[in-house]
Design a protein around this motif. Structure first.
Motif, PDB file in Angstrom:
ATOM      1  N   LEU A 296      65.675 -47.457  53.965  1.00  0.00           N
ATOM      2  CA  LEU A 296      66.719 -47.982  54.850  1.00  0.00           C
ATOM      3  C   LEU A 296      67.378 -49.214  54.231  1.00  0.00           C
ATOM      4  CD1 LEU A 296      67.876 -47.567  57.770  1.00  0.00           C
ATOM      5  CD2 LEU A 296      66.254 -49.308  58.490  1.00  0.00           C
ATOM      6  N   LYS A 297      66.573 -50.081  53.621  1.00  0.00           N
ATOM      7  CA  LYS A 297      67.115 -51.293  53.028  1.00  0.00           C
ATOM      8  C   LYS A 297      67.908 -50.993  51.769  1.00  0.00           C
ATOM      9  CE  LYS A 297      66.125 -54.933  54.295  1.00  0.00           C
ATOM     10  NZ  LYS A 297      66.788 -55.844  55.255  1.00  0.00           N
ATOM     11  N   LEU A 298      67.409 -50.105  50.927  1.00  0.00           N
ATOM     12  CA  LEU A 298      68.100 -49.813  49.675  1.00  0.00           C
ATOM     13  C   LEU A 298      69.428 -49.110  49.916  1.00  0.00           C
ATOM     14  CD1 LEU A 298      65.169 -48.716  47.317  1.00  0.00           C
ATOM     15  CD2 LEU A 298      66.155 -50.982  47.692  1.00  0.00           C
ATOM     16  N   LEU A 299      69.510 -48.355  51.009  1.00  0.00           N
ATOM     17  CA  LEU A 299      70.768 -47.688  51.342  1.00  0.00           C
ATOM     18  C   LEU A 299      71.736 -48.613  52.071  1.00  0.00           C
ATOM     19  CD1 LEU A 299      69.388 -44.230  52.539  1.00  0.00           C
ATOM     20  CD2 LEU A 299      70.803 -44.627  50.516  1.00  0.00           C
ATOM     21  N   ALA A 300      71.257 -49.793  52.493  1.00  0.00           N
ATOM     22  CA  ALA A 300      72.063 -50.744  53.258  1.00  0.00           C
ATOM     23  C   ALA A 300      72.543 -50.119  54.561  1.00  0.00           C
ATOM     24  CB  ALA A 300      73.258 -51.246  52.429  1.00  0.00           C
ATOM     25  N   TRP A 301      71.654 -49.390  55.212  1.00  0.00           N
ATOM     26  CA  TRP A 301      71.982 -48.720  56.474  1.00  0.00           C
ATOM     27  C   TRP A 301      71.370 -49.463  57.673  1.00  0.00           C
ATOM     28  CZ3 TRP A 301      71.319 -42.702  55.590  1.00  0.00           C
ATOM     29  CH2 TRP A 301      72.321 -42.278  54.701  1.00  0.00           C
ATOM     30  N   GLU A 302      71.048 -50.726  57.540  1.00  0.00           N
ATOM     31  CA  GLU A 302      70.420 -51.452  58.646  1.00  0.00           C
ATOM     32  C   GLU A 302      71.297 -51.468  59.893  1.00  0.00           C
ATOM     33  OE1 GLU A 302      69.182 -53.818  54.875  1.00  0.00           O
ATOM     34  OE2 GLU A 302      70.940 -52.755  55.626  1.00  0.00           O
ATOM     35  N   SER A 303      72.597 -51.661  59.707  1.00  0.00           N
ATOM     36  CA  SER A 303      73.485 -51.728  60.866  1.00  0.00           C
ATOM     37  C   SER A 303      73.537 -50.403  61.617  1.00  0.00           C
ATOM     38  CB  SER A 303      74.891 -52.130  60.427  1.00  0.00           C
ATOM     39  OG  SER A 303      75.399 -51.223  59.466  1.00  0.00           O
ATOM     40  N   SER A 827      63.593 -53.098  42.220  1.00  0.00           N
ATOM     41  CA  SER A 827      63.627 -54.294  43.060  1.00  0.00           C
ATOM     42  C   SER A 827      64.568 -55.337  42.493  1.00  0.00           C
ATOM     43  CB  SER A 827      62.219 -54.879  43.192  1.00  0.00           C
ATOM     44  OG  SER A 827      61.339 -53.950  43.776  1.00  0.00           O
ATOM     45  N   CYS A 828      64.630 -55.404  41.176  1.00  0.00           N
ATOM     46  CA  CYS A 828      65.516 -56.369  40.528  1.00  0.00           C
ATOM     47  C   CYS A 828      66.983 -56.021  40.768  1.00  0.00           C
ATOM     48  CB  CYS A 828      65.209 -56.394  39.032  1.00  0.00           C
ATOM     49  SG  CYS A 828      66.575 -56.926  37.995  1.00  0.00           S
ATOM     50  N   LEU A 829      67.369 -54.755  40.548  1.00  0.00           N
ATOM     51  CA  LEU A 829      68.772 -54.368  40.689  1.00  0.00           C
ATOM     52  C   LEU A 829      69.236 -54.405  42.140  1.00  0.00           C
ATOM     53  CD1 LEU A 829      68.951 -51.401  38.132  1.00  0.00           C
ATOM     54  CD2 LEU A 829      69.958 -53.679  37.903  1.00  0.00           C
ATOM     55  N   PHE A 830      68.353 -54.055  43.081  1.00  0.00           N
ATOM     56  CA  PHE A 830      68.722 -54.067  44.493  1.00  0.00           C
ATOM     57  C   PHE A 830      68.409 -55.406  45.167  1.00  0.00           C
ATOM     58  CE2 PHE A 830      68.704 -49.564  43.670  1.00  0.00           C
ATOM     59  CZ  PHE A 830      69.650 -49.042  44.541  1.00  0.00           C
ATOM     60  N   ARG A 831      67.937 -56.353  44.380  1.00  0.00           N
ATOM     61  CA  ARG A 831      67.595 -57.698  44.865  1.00  0.00           C
ATOM     62  C   ARG A 831      66.573 -57.654  45.999  1.00  0.00           C
ATOM     63  NH1 ARG A 831      72.637 -61.242  46.202  1.00  0.00           N
ATOM     64  NH2 ARG A 831      70.983 -62.567  47.031  1.00  0.00           N
ATOM     65  N   SER A 832      65.607 -56.729  45.871  1.00  0.00           N
ATOM     66  CA  SER A 832      64.471 -56.779  46.785  1.00  0.00           C
ATOM     67  C   SER A 832      63.635 -58.017  46.506  1.00  0.00           C
ATOM     68  CB  SER A 832      63.608 -55.523  46.625  1.00  0.00           C
ATOM     69  OG  SER A 832      64.347 -54.374  46.947  1.00  0.00           O
ATOM     70  N   HIS A 853      74.461 -56.456  51.234  1.00  0.00           N
ATOM     71  CA  HIS A 853      75.139 -55.210  51.605  1.00  0.00           C
ATOM     72  C   HIS A 853      76.231 -54.858  50.599  1.00  0.00           C
ATOM     73  CE1 HIS A 853      73.939 -54.750  56.121  1.00  0.00           C
ATOM     74  NE2 HIS A 853      72.922 -54.639  55.283  1.00  0.00           N
ATOM     75  N   ASP A 854      76.950 -55.865  50.111  1.00  0.00           N
ATOM     76  CA  ASP A 854      77.970 -55.592  49.100  1.00  0.00           C
ATOM     77  C   ASP A 854      77.339 -55.033  47.834  1.00  0.00           C
ATOM     78  OD1 ASP A 854      80.113 -56.303  50.636  1.00  0.00           O
ATOM     79  OD2 ASP A 854      80.118 -58.397  49.983  1.00  0.00           O
ATOM     80  N   LEU A 855      76.166 -55.536  47.483  1.00  0.00           N
ATOM     81  CA  LEU A 855      75.495 -55.058  46.278  1.00  0.00           C
ATOM     82  C   LEU A 855      74.892 -53.671  46.481  1.00  0.00           C
ATOM     83  CD1 LEU A 855      74.223 -55.422  43.447  1.00  0.00           C
ATOM     84  CD2 LEU A 855      72.312 -56.598  44.572  1.00  0.00           C
ATOM     85  N   ARG A 856      74.071 -53.526  47.521  1.00  0.00           N
ATOM     86  CA  ARG A 856      73.328 -52.277  47.690  1.00  0.00           C
ATOM     87  C   ARG A 856      74.224 -51.105  48.046  1.00  0.00           C
ATOM     88  NH1 ARG A 856      68.389 -55.092  51.172  1.00  0.00           N
ATOM     89  NH2 ARG A 856      67.431 -56.178  49.372  1.00  0.00           N
ATOM     90  N   SER A 857      75.361 -51.362  48.699  1.00  0.00           N
ATOM     91  CA  SER A 857      76.257 -50.262  49.034  1.00  0.00           C
ATOM     92  C   SER A 857      76.992 -49.733  47.808  1.00  0.00           C
ATOM     93  CB  SER A 857      77.271 -50.716  50.085  1.00  0.00           C
ATOM     94  OG  SER A 857      78.065 -51.781  49.590  1.00  0.00           O
TER      95      SER A 857
END
Length: 1012
Positions: A296-303, A827-832, A853-857
């Motif tokens: 869910l976090k990596l897809l930036a679908w939290e909203s 984790s590095c690229l998605f800033r986890s 969100h700008d990055l992960r989307s």
């Protein structure tokens, strides 16, 4: 503690119970007030009250009933089939009789206590009536006045002690019965073979435990079933003597109220069932969110998920709103119905005959008896439902006890069990409730609940707090004004001259009394509305803040336990939704009742104000000890000591066993767990009884002082009646207030968990002022510049000293000895995890500058385990509806899934369930690829597929990536370097460092990839 236990076993009350004296009762409460209680601190059960002894007695009585039934069957028909078949339609009377024979001495004493409680409650009212009559005669206060005061004190004390003993021993018998039936159930079930238990649907642990609880509560109810009609008859007879036929009007109103109450309760049950369904769906959604949190976090679908949870929560709150409005009727029933009954009966009495003049003694006696008449009248219809349900439970349990182990008798052999099934039984449950949980709850309790209370008040809304308090205060003031009107009426009636004057006074006072009743009904509805609106606002605010806090947690948070998160969204939120508003209502109402009563009594007789401060200090001292001890014992009930008795034994019932030796071991642990559970329950009962008796003692002191001061100083019998009515009614408020205060303190543990979540460190912001260009990244070039990251978890090493460049459109293979290194790169690229030093540049833009969100989307990953969320299929591909249906069908066609989706009943709107088998594992991987195709990103990460994905599907994935993402940067993550020959370069990661970065053939020719 052995000395305490020995002294306890030798102590008996005058009623013949083996119970500790007041001194030992106090010791439990004092120890609980000083610090945490342990099992060794509790009073040990008397040997005759132990679970083992009680089970032995019950089994002996049950065997006698079985033998009697067998003889009866043989006498009736020698050709009848076996006992199991012949007794299949048993009504449960044999089991009930066995329970009666097991506990009949204690049950007989409970009957006597119930009778004495009823008689003393009547005698207490009659004694106060004599006090009012004494004042009406304007008698001189001498030894007779002191005698009346002492009689009042004596009757109040006897009534309190009798009621205290009845409630205490009734609860003890219920707990003993539940333990005995549970022990017999476990013994019977463990004697069956595993195949017999699987074939029978009568030994399901959770269901049968519910039946056991129902039957245990029935025992005392049946024993005291005669009390309801007896009390109704006595109260009606006494009221008839005061008001004559006018009492029938009040009784008719009470009878009319019974079906209305039943209809409202039926509607409330329907709403609760609907609410439970909605709540279960919400819980499933929350569980899915937590279990698929990383995807869910990596897809930036939290909203998107936040919206889904919020919509489900809104439906749940709507059901709570309707239920909250229904509470207005229950509040009207408890507050306004006594007024309506009294008004109608008194009104008919004075209107039927002009010669009927109300006296203070009549008013006091009538109002008190009407208050006592209401509970048994309302209990009678409910008893029918209770008896019907209890009979079904008795039949079910008797059927279980009469079940024969046909498999064992036929085979004559035992069954095998897995080697690990013979572990110590309690270990299974103790693993579920670790010592860390116990220390955590104890820490929260010790820390205090001030912060939690402030959080709830803020969520409730200061304006709703003020309005609700004001309305509740108004309800209390109007209630006192009603009694004051009656008191003034009786005083003024003595001075009226002539029939016309009496009629005018009667009509004016009845009108004023009626208007106050209407005002009270309006205020009660307003109070229910305010409390419902405020509590719903608090529930909505706290749930929204909790959901926001959880969704802002880092992907791999080390400080939060998922079990704790689930508890916060389910159990703790249920406390906030349902329990806390009820406890607040009880607390606020009882507090205002106490304060208003003390104020009015002090106004009528100022001398009483001298005793207010000592009484308040005594009351709060008792309450402080009671609240602390109740919290400690409640913690013990939730600890592994108590939980084993319910969870562990239920596991035993459903587990296969081998041989009698294992069965005896399991049964011993079952009985030991039940004994510990009964021990905790028993100490809980005696500690609560200790507090209730002392609260009743405070109420008795108030009533004694009021009667004593009134008899000496007050000559107006109307004011005497008013003061005695207030003093008589304060007993219930003094009982409710400490209970509600303790309940709120327990509820604050849930609020303290919300406070803890709010303080947990969150991830970076989802939105910031800097926004990358709309078409960023245009090329997909990735640069690592002296990059070093924090460790994402205990098992994932930090990246250290990474210096490399990935050109635009380049296909890179990333290989590591374990998955932890590739996870670190993700984790590095998605800033986890954030950078400790250095930077990662994508198209020369530092990713640390932009929002998550700008990055992960702008990135996509096809995980090793493909993740689909519950909901429509289309939402799993395009949750924000950014693409048309034609575009969605196009990507499905590219992934060779169009025909499969067209075969589904709802096609794109087909619901994807958590356990749905509509798509194979490979098809789910293709759906994740379709998701990436719709996003049209410039950087794609692809994790190695699991072996369960067929070669054809994985080949299709590779082909689509090479054709559809030919201009994109693709990183293939794997632990097998031989699968990366199609890439342009290979990056070798080892313990967080880039050890090699070259063409695949060159890397493989250089020897071993990883150092040993």
């Amino acid at each position: 503690m052995q000395s305490c236990g020995m002294s306890f076993t030798r102590c008996k009350t005058i009623f013949g119970f083996q119970t500790p004296p007041a001194l030992l009762n106090s010791q439990v409460v004092v120890m609980g007030h000083r610090g945490p209680l342990h099992l060794s601190d509790l009073f040990q059960l008397y040997n005759e009250d132990s679970v083992h002894t009680l089970c032995s007695v019950f089994e002996h009585e049950w065997e006698k009933q079985q033998n009697y039934s067998e003889r009866s069957d043989l006498e009736e028909d020698s050709g009848r089939e076996s006992l199991l078949v012949s007794r299949k339609t048993s009504a449960g009377y044999s089991l009930l009789y066995a329970i009666w024979m097991t506990f009949h001495p204690a049950l007989v004493k409970v009957v006597l206590l119930r009778l004495s409680t009823d008689l003393f409650s009547i005698l207490g009212i009659l004694t106060l009536r004599w006090v009012i009559l004494f004042c009406e005669r304007q008698a001189v206060f001498d030894w007779a006045g002191y005698t009346y005061s002492l009689v009042v004190l004596g009757t109040v004390c006897c009534c309190a002690i009798s009621q205290h003993l009845f409630e205490k021993h009734g609860r003890i018998i219920t707990a003993n019965t539940q333990a005995v039936l549970a022990g017999a159930l476990y013994r019977k079930t463990l004697s069956l073979s595993h195949s017999s238990r699987q074939q029978s649907n009568t030994t399901q642990g959770t269901d049968v435990l519910g039946k056991v609880e129902c039957v245990a509560e029935l025992v005392v109810t049946l024993t005291c079933l005669w009390s309801c009609p007896l009390r109704v008859a006595l109260y009606l007879g006494l009221l008839w003597g005061e008001l004559g036929p006018g009492v029938l009007v009040g009784v008719v109103l009470l009878l009319v109220l019974i079906p209305v109450n039943s209809a409202v309760e039926h509607k409330a049950k329907q709403l609760r069932r609907s609410q439970q369904i909605i709540r279960e769906r919400s819980e499933q959604l929350i569980k899915e969110m937590l279990h698929k949190y990383q995807a869910l976090k990596l897809l930036a679908w939290e909203s998107w998920f936040h919206q889904r949870v919020t919509e489900s929560r809104a439906r749940e709150l709507e059901m709570l709103r309707i239920l909250g409005y229904l509470t207005a009727f229950s509040m009207l029933d408890s507050v306004c119905m006594p007024f309506l009954v009294g008004f109608s009966s008194l009104g008919v009495f004075v209107l039927v005959d002009d010669g009927n003049v109300l006296t203070p003694s009549q008013i006091f006696t009538s109002l008190c008896f009407f208050r006592l008449l209401r509970p048994p009248l309302l209990e009678l219809p409910g008893l029918l439902c209770v008896l019907k349900q209890a009979q079904q439970s008795l039949c079910h349990l008797e059927k279980v006890f009469l079940t024969e182990d046909l498999a064992t008798s036929a085979k004559g052999a035992t069954e095998d069990i897995p080697p690990d099934s013979s572990q110590q039984p309690c270990d299974r449950c103790k693993n579920k409730h670790s010592n860390s949980d116990e220390k955590r709850d104890h820490y929260l309790f010790q820390k205090g609940s001030g912060e939690a209370r402030r959080l709830y008040v803020r969520a409730f809304g200061w304006h709703w707090v003020s309005v609700t308090s004001l309305v509740y205060l108004s309800v209390c003031a109007v209630s006192l004004a009603q009694d004051a009107v009656l008191s003034m009426w009786t005083g003024e009636a003595k001075e009226v001259q002539g029939l016309e004057g009496w009629r005018e006074l009667r009509n004016s006072r009845l009108s004023a009394y009626a208007l106050l009743g209407l005002l009270q009904a309006l205020l009660v509805c307003c109070s229910a509305y305010c409390l419902t609106c405020g509590s719903l606002r608090a529930s909505h605010t706290l749930h929204s803040e909790l959901l926001s806090d959880v969704l802002h947690l880092p992907v791999q948070s080390q400080k939060i336990d998922v079990r704790w998160l689930l508890q916060a969204f389910t159990q703790d939120m249920q406390v906030v939704d349902e329990e806390l508003p009820k406890h607040l209502h009880s607390w606020l109402k009882s507090l205002l009742d106490i304060l208003s009563t003390i104020t009015l009594i002090s106004f009528i007789m100022p001398a009483f104000s001298l005793a207010v401060c000592p009484l308040i200090l005594l009351f709060f001292c008792i309450q402080s000890h009671f609240s602390s001890a109740r919290m400690r014992i409640r913690h013990m009930e939730a600890s592994p000591v108590s939980v084993t008795s319910l969870e562990c034994v239920t596991h035993f019932v459903e587990a296969p066993l081998s041989g009698p030796k294992h069965r005896e071991v399991y049964l011993t642990h079952c009985l030991q767990a039940l004994h510990q559970n009964l021990l905790v329950k028993y100490n809980k009962i005696i500690s609560e009884s200790w507090a209730v008796l002392r609260f009743d003692g405070v109420a008795g002191i108030v009533l004694f002082l009021v009667s004593l001061i009134l008899l000496e100083t007050q000559t107006d019998s109307g004011l005497v009646a008013l003061a005695l009515i207030c003093a008589f009614n304060i007993k219930e408020a003094l009982r409710r207030y400490p209970q509600a205060t303790s309940d709120i303190s327990i509820d604050m543990l849930s609020m303290q968990r919300f406070c803890k979540f709010a303080k947990v460190e969150k991830e970076a912001a989802w939105t910031v002022s800097y926004r990358p260009p709309f078409d960023w990244p245009q090329h997909g070039e990735v640069k690592f510049r002296n990059y070093e990251s924090e460790a994402s978890s205990n098992c994932t090493p930090a990246l250290r000293g990474i210096n490399l460049t990935i050109l635009k459109g380049e296909k890179i293979g990333v290989v590591s000895s374990g998955k932890t290194d590739t996870d670190g790169l993700v984790s590095c690229l998605f800033r986890s995890v954030e950078a400790r030093s250095g930077a990662v540049l994508i198209d020369d833009v530092n990713i640390a500058r932009m929002s998550l969100h700008d990055l992960r989307s702008r990135l996509q990953i096809i995980s090793q385990v493909p993740v689909l969320f519950s909901g429509p299929l289309r939402a799993n591909l395009d949750p924000f509806s950014q693409h048309t249906d034609m575009q969605v069908w196009l990507v499905l066609e590219l992934c060779h899934l169009k025909e499969r989706v067209q075969q589904l009943p709802a096609q794109l709107l087909h619901p994807v369930q958590r356990t749905s088998l509509a798509f194979s594992f490979g098809q789910r991987r293709l759906l994740c690829l379709a998701r990436a195709l719709l996003a049209r990103v410039k950087i794609l990460l692809v994790e190695e597929a699991l072996p369960c994905v067929d070669v054809e599907t994985e080949g299709l994935v590779r082909q689509l990536i090479h054709t559809e993402f030919k201009d994109c940067t693709v990183l293939w993550l794997t632990q097998n370097p031989l699968t990366l020959m199609h890439t342009e370069r290979v990056l070798v990661l080892n313990k967080g460092q880039a050890v090699k970065y070259d063409a695949p053939s060159t890397v493989l020719q250089q020897g071993p990839l990883f150092s040993q």
